[in-house]
Design a protein around this motif. Structure first.
Motif, mmCIF file in Angstrom:
data_model
loop_
_atom_site.group_PDB
_atom_site.id
_atom_site.type_symbol
_atom_site.label_atom_id
_atom_site.label_comp_id
_atom_site.label_asym_id
_atom_site.label_seq_id
_atom_site.Cartn_x
_atom_site.Cartn_y
_atom_site.Cartn_z
ATOM 1 N N SER A 127 -4.385 4.563 5.214
ATOM 2 C CA SER A 127 -4.548 4.634 3.761
ATOM 3 C C SER A 127 -3.330 5.272 3.110
ATOM 4 O O SER A 127 -2.844 4.820 2.068
ATOM 5 C CB SER A 127 -5.804 5.433 3.402
ATOM 6 O OG SER A 127 -6.961 4.817 3.887
ATOM 7 N N LEU A 128 -2.843 6.343 3.727
ATOM 8 C CA LEU A 128 -1.683 7.035 3.181
ATOM 9 C C LEU A 128 -0.447 6.137 3.204
ATOM 10 O O LEU A 128 0.346 6.126 2.252
ATOM 11 C CB LEU A 128 -1.413 8.316 3.979
ATOM 12 C CG LEU A 128 -0.223 9.158 3.529
ATOM 13 C CD1 LEU A 128 -0.370 9.563 2.065
ATOM 14 C CD2 LEU A 128 -0.088 10.391 4.420
ATOM 15 N N ASP A 129 -0.299 5.348 4.272
ATOM 16 C CA ASP A 129 0.842 4.436 4.363
ATOM 17 C C ASP A 129 0.766 3.372 3.266
ATOM 18 O O ASP A 129 1.762 3.072 2.587
ATOM 19 C CB ASP A 129 0.862 3.783 5.750
ATOM 20 C CG ASP A 129 2.223 3.179 6.091
ATOM 21 O OD1 ASP A 129 3.150 3.291 5.271
ATOM 22 O OD2 ASP A 129 2.357 2.596 7.182
ATOM 23 N N VAL A 130 -0.424 2.786 3.082
ATOM 24 C CA VAL A 130 -0.603 1.800 2.014
ATOM 25 C C VAL A 130 -0.305 2.437 0.655
ATOM 26 O O VAL A 130 0.372 1.848 -0.199
ATOM 27 C CB VAL A 130 -2.024 1.217 2.035
ATOM 28 C CG1 VAL A 130 -2.254 0.309 0.819
ATOM 29 C CG2 VAL A 130 -2.279 0.442 3.320
ATOM 30 N N ALA A 131 -0.809 3.653 0.461
ATOM 31 C CA ALA A 131 -0.611 4.343 -0.814
ATOM 32 C C ALA A 131 0.867 4.606 -1.079
ATOM 33 O O ALA A 131 1.346 4.453 -2.206
ATOM 34 C CB ALA A 131 -1.392 5.659 -0.820
ATOM 35 N N ALA A 132 1.601 5.004 -0.036
ATOM 36 C CA ALA A 132 3.032 5.284 -0.203
ATOM 37 C C ALA A 132 3.802 4.009 -0.541
ATOM 38 O O ALA A 132 4.687 4.011 -1.411
ATOM 39 C CB ALA A 132 3.584 5.919 1.077
ATOM 40 N N TRP A 133 3.476 2.915 0.130
ATOM 41 C CA TRP A 133 4.100 1.638 -0.197
ATOM 42 C C TRP A 133 3.754 1.214 -1.626
ATOM 43 O O TRP A 133 4.616 0.727 -2.373
ATOM 44 C CB TRP A 133 3.644 0.548 0.772
ATOM 45 C CG TRP A 133 4.424 0.462 2.047
ATOM 46 C CD1 TRP A 133 3.983 0.746 3.308
ATOM 47 C CD2 TRP A 133 5.783 0.050 2.201
ATOM 48 N NE1 TRP A 133 4.978 0.538 4.228
ATOM 49 C CE2 TRP A 133 6.098 0.104 3.576
ATOM 50 C CE3 TRP A 133 6.769 -0.368 1.304
ATOM 51 C CZ2 TRP A 133 7.358 -0.240 4.080
ATOM 52 C CZ3 TRP A 133 8.020 -0.705 1.810
ATOM 53 C CH2 TRP A 133 8.305 -0.634 3.176
ATOM 54 N N ALA A 134 2.475 1.371 -1.998
ATOM 55 C CA ALA A 134 2.049 0.967 -3.336
ATOM 56 C C ALA A 134 2.813 1.743 -4.405
ATOM 57 O O ALA A 134 3.255 1.175 -5.415
ATOM 58 C CB ALA A 134 0.543 1.182 -3.496
ATOM 59 N N TYR A 135 2.974 3.050 -4.184
ATOM 60 C CA TYR A 135 3.720 3.876 -5.133
ATOM 61 C C TYR A 135 5.170 3.389 -5.239
ATOM 62 O O TYR A 135 5.702 3.208 -6.345
ATOM 63 C CB TYR A 135 3.696 5.334 -4.675
ATOM 64 C CG TYR A 135 4.486 6.267 -5.567
ATOM 65 C CD1 TYR A 135 3.857 6.957 -6.606
ATOM 66 C CD2 TYR A 135 5.850 6.470 -5.387
ATOM 67 C CE1 TYR A 135 4.574 7.814 -7.436
ATOM 68 C CE2 TYR A 135 6.579 7.313 -6.209
ATOM 69 C CZ TYR A 135 5.938 7.984 -7.225
ATOM 70 O OH TYR A 135 6.650 8.830 -8.046
ATOM 71 N N ALA A 136 5.781 3.178 -4.075
ATOM 72 C CA ALA A 136 7.195 2.790 -4.069
ATOM 73 C C ALA A 136 7.409 1.415 -4.703
ATOM 74 O O ALA A 136 8.361 1.212 -5.474
ATOM 75 C CB ALA A 136 7.709 2.793 -2.626
ATOM 76 N N ILE A 137 6.536 0.471 -4.386
ATOM 77 C CA ILE A 137 6.661 -0.878 -4.944
ATOM 78 C C ILE A 137 6.431 -0.856 -6.460
ATOM 79 O O ILE A 137 7.172 -1.483 -7.228
ATOM 80 C CB ILE A 137 5.677 -1.835 -4.254
ATOM 81 C CG1 ILE A 137 6.095 -2.043 -2.791
ATOM 82 C CG2 ILE A 137 5.607 -3.177 -4.980
ATOM 83 C CD1 ILE A 137 5.054 -2.761 -1.960
ATOM 84 N N ALA A 138 5.391 -0.130 -6.881
ATOM 85 C CA ALA A 138 5.094 -0.053 -8.316
ATOM 86 C C ALA A 138 6.223 0.617 -9.086
ATOM 87 O O ALA A 138 6.575 0.205 -10.196
ATOM 88 C CB ALA A 138 3.789 0.710 -8.532
#
Length: 286
Positions: A127-138
């Motif tokens: 979940s944390l990995d997905v969240a970090a990617w989501a933040y960076a992409i956004a």
């Protein structure tokens, strides 16, 4: 009927009952909750430091946003859609109490088997990995608030968190962990949707999990749902249930699911976002 099947049937009935009663309450990561409480109690901690750690705990994140959107704290009806807004609105005193409540609940309930503890830890890391990617992409695409994207990313596995927490009372399930993984895969979407709705999250977040109508491959990603889709496929930390079922998301699934996208554009986006993703992981896990 063997013991596994008997307990699985009982487990299924309990889940259905809890969802019908709207009485969802469960533990995830005790260590993170205690860390949040210690930070909130430390007068030298900054709000940014506390917020960064809150973002890493899906239950506390959701409850903080829900509290911030309560009528008493939101008289003008402007909904908080991310943890930064929520923490700023509810204040450290309320956050300290909320963190203690979540941590205390986990202390009472966290008696999972070793295998289930490992699965819960793996879910948190995924979940944390997905969240970090989501933040960076956004942040790179500027199509959605990065904090909202990160919060939503932490909710990716919330249904499976719920299932693992409730499985603690059914020890026979560990004897058939592969069969339990199949059950979790089947139930993760409806349970996840029910959990998100029970948290009374804003529609902008609920609509980002389009189970019936997933991302279709248009480019560039245009909204929160698109960002979460790409982030989930880009995540390098595997979902433990996927691993048990033999599902490998990288790179084959990434290639298949994004077949309509020019690979060079996708690669450029992920390369640009990678450094920011690592920065988020270091800030939360360090």
């Amino acid at each position: 009927m063997d013991e596994f099947e008997a307990q699985m049937q009982a487990f299924r009935k309990r889940i259905e009952g809890e969802l019908e009663e709207d009485g969802i309450s469960f533990p995830t990561s005790l260590d993170v909750s205690l860390r949040i409480k210690l930070l909130a109690d430390n007068p030298e901690s900054t709000l940014d430091e506390i917020t960064t750690v809150v973002k890493a705990e899906p239950v506390l994140s959701a409850k903080a946003v829900r509290m911030a959107n309560a009528v008493a704290l939101n008289p003008y009806g402007k909904q908080a859609t991310n943890v930064s807004e929520a923490v700023g609105r509810i204040g450290l005193s309320a956050l300290r109490c909320l963190a203690f409540a979540v941590a205390a609940e986990q202390l009472v309930q966290d008696h999972r088997s070793r295998n289930l503890r490992l699965i819960a830890s793996g879910l948190w890391m995924h979940s944390l990995d997905v969240a970090a990617w989501a933040y960076a992409i956004a942040r790179h695409l500027k199509v959605v608030n990065p904090d909202t994207a990160m919060f939503s990313g932490m909710m990716t596995d919330i249904g499976q968190f719920f299932l693992v927490a409730r499985a603690a009372d059914y020890p026979a399930l560990e004897s058939g962990i592969d069969r339990f993984a199949e059950f979790a895969a089947t139930w993760s979407e409806p349970v996840g949707r029910a959990v998100l709705e029970a948290f009374e999250l804003p529609d902008t977040i609920l609509d980002a999990f389009p189970y019936e109508d997933p991302y279709g491959g248009s480019w560039p990603p245009a909204d929160l749902a698109d960002v979460l889709f790409i982030a989930s496929l880009a995540a390098e930390t595997p979902n433990p249930f996927d691993t048990l079922l033999g599902i490998r998301r990288r790179p084959a699934l990434l290639d298949t699911s994004t077949s309509g996208i020019e690979k060079i554009k996708l690669a450029e986006l992920l390369d640009t976002a990678r450094a920011q993703r690592q920065h988020i992981l270091n800030a939360v896990c360090g």
